[in-house]
Design a protein around this motif. Structure first.
Motif, PDB file in Angstrom:
ATOM      1  N   THR A   2       0.838  -1.192   0.000  1.00 51.09           N
ATOM      2  CA  THR A   2       0.000   0.000   0.000  1.00 51.09           C
ATOM      3  C   THR A   2       0.875   1.243   0.000  1.00 51.09           C
ATOM      4  OG1 THR A   2      -1.634  -1.166   1.329  1.00 51.09           O
ATOM      5  CG2 THR A   2      -1.844   1.203   1.213  1.00 51.09           C
ATOM      6  N   GLU A   5      -0.049   7.380  -0.422  1.00 51.96           N
ATOM      7  CA  GLU A   5      -1.058   8.224  -1.069  1.00 51.96           C
ATOM      8  C   GLU A   5      -2.373   7.481  -1.308  1.00 51.96           C
ATOM      9  OE1 GLU A   5       1.806   6.721  -4.232  1.00 51.96           O
ATOM     10  OE2 GLU A   5       2.053   7.779  -2.365  1.00 51.96           O
ATOM     11  N   ASP A   6      -2.376   6.159  -1.171  1.00 52.06           N
ATOM     12  CA  ASP A   6      -3.596   5.368  -1.344  1.00 52.06           C
ATOM     13  C   ASP A   6      -4.379   5.179  -0.050  1.00 52.06           C
ATOM     14  OD1 ASP A   6      -3.001   5.036  -4.044  1.00 52.06           O
ATOM     15  OD2 ASP A   6      -1.889   3.178  -3.678  1.00 52.06           O
ATOM     16  N   ILE A   7      -3.797   5.580   1.072  1.00 48.92           N
ATOM     17  CA  ILE A   7      -4.471   5.425   2.368  1.00 48.92           C
ATOM     18  C   ILE A   7      -5.623   6.414   2.465  1.00 48.92           C
ATOM     19  CG2 ILE A   7      -4.204   5.636   4.869  1.00 48.92           C
ATOM     20  CD1 ILE A   7      -1.258   4.781   4.454  1.00 48.92           C
ATOM     21  N   LYS A   8      -6.789   5.907   2.859  1.00 47.00           N
ATOM     22  CA  LYS A   8      -7.974   6.743   3.026  1.00 47.00           C
ATOM     23  C   LYS A   8      -8.120   7.072   4.513  1.00 47.00           C
ATOM     24  CE  LYS A   8     -10.526   4.950  -0.956  1.00 47.00           C
ATOM     25  NZ  LYS A   8      -9.367   4.666  -1.708  1.00 47.00           N
ATOM     26  N   ILE A   9      -8.430   8.341   4.793  1.00 47.57           N
ATOM     27  CA  ILE A   9      -8.518   8.835   6.166  1.00 47.57           C
ATOM     28  C   ILE A   9      -9.951   9.260   6.456  1.00 47.57           C
ATOM     29  CG2 ILE A   9      -7.647  10.561   7.790  1.00 47.57           C
ATOM     30  CD1 ILE A   9      -5.194  10.794   5.818  1.00 47.57           C
ATOM     31  N   SER A  10     -10.489   8.796   7.587  1.00 49.25           N
ATOM     32  CA  SER A  10     -11.845   9.187   7.972  1.00 49.25           C
ATOM     33  C   SER A  10     -11.921   9.306   9.488  1.00 49.25           C
ATOM     34  CB  SER A  10     -12.860   8.168   7.450  1.00 49.25           C
ATOM     35  OG  SER A  10     -12.597   6.881   7.976  1.00 49.25           O
ATOM     36  N   GLN A  26      -7.847  -2.063   7.413  1.00 51.01           N
ATOM     37  CA  GLN A  26      -8.487  -0.945   8.118  1.00 51.01           C
ATOM     38  C   GLN A  26      -8.012  -0.922   9.574  1.00 51.01           C
ATOM     39  OE1 GLN A  26     -12.799  -1.107   8.369  1.00 51.01           O
ATOM     40  NE2 GLN A  26     -12.872   1.063   7.883  1.00 51.01           N
ATOM     41  N   LEU A  70      -8.011   4.672   9.415  1.00 48.96           N
ATOM     42  CA  LEU A  70      -7.265   4.599   8.159  1.00 48.96           C
ATOM     43  C   LEU A  70      -7.694   3.340   7.432  1.00 48.96           C
ATOM     44  CD1 LEU A  70      -3.667   5.578   9.324  1.00 48.96           C
ATOM     45  CD2 LEU A  70      -5.562   7.054   8.655  1.00 48.96           C
ATOM     46  N   SER A  71      -8.055   3.489   6.177  1.00 44.29           N
ATOM     47  CA  SER A  71      -8.472   2.363   5.347  1.00 44.29           C
ATOM     48  C   SER A  71      -7.516   2.221   4.173  1.00 44.29           C
ATOM     49  CB  SER A  71      -9.890   2.591   4.809  1.00 44.29           C
ATOM     50  OG  SER A  71     -10.799   2.749   5.861  1.00 44.29           O
ATOM     51  N   ASN A  72      -7.526   1.047   3.571  1.00 46.49           N
ATOM     52  CA  ASN A  72      -6.636   0.731   2.458  1.00 46.49           C
ATOM     53  C   ASN A  72      -5.179   0.794   2.907  1.00 46.49           C
ATOM     54  OD1 ASN A  72      -6.308  -0.155  -0.172  1.00 46.49           O
ATOM     55  ND2 ASN A  72      -5.875   1.896  -0.914  1.00 46.49           N
TER      56      ASN A  72
END
Length: 90
Positions: A2, A5-10, A26, A70-72
């Motif tokens: 991974t 820059e591909d990590i998704k933050i929520s 995740q 953090l996802s992906n």
């Protein structure tokens, strides 16, 4: 592998505290921070040594608990610390 820059933050969940795998690729991060200063997570890629700072949102806190999801992300590729302004917290 991974890329950062591909990590998704929520928004995250306040419990459990620490870094917790909550699903495939995740991770929820939650920590008690007794400060209103800028704070967040520092991720370190174990292989490339590249670092990324991810700030906690002031709108996503419960009392003194700050959290992020953090996802992906393959967490085995990373080490982490928390930070408050320029100071790393272990």
């Amino acid at each position: 592998m991974t890329a950062m820059e591909d990590i998704k933050i929520s928004y995250g969940k306040p419990y459990p505290l620490g870094a917790t795998c909550v699903g495939p690729m995740q991770v929820n991060f939650a920590v008690v921070i007794n400060s209103n200063k800028q704070c967040g997570i520092v991720l370190y890629n174990k292989k490339t040594k590249v670092e990324k700072r991810i700030s906690f949102c002031s709108s996503n806190k419960v009392g003194n608990i700050r959290c992020r999801m953090l996802s992906n992300i393959d967490i085995k590729q990373y080490e982490y610390n928390y930070y408050i302004e320029d100071k790393l917290i272990n």
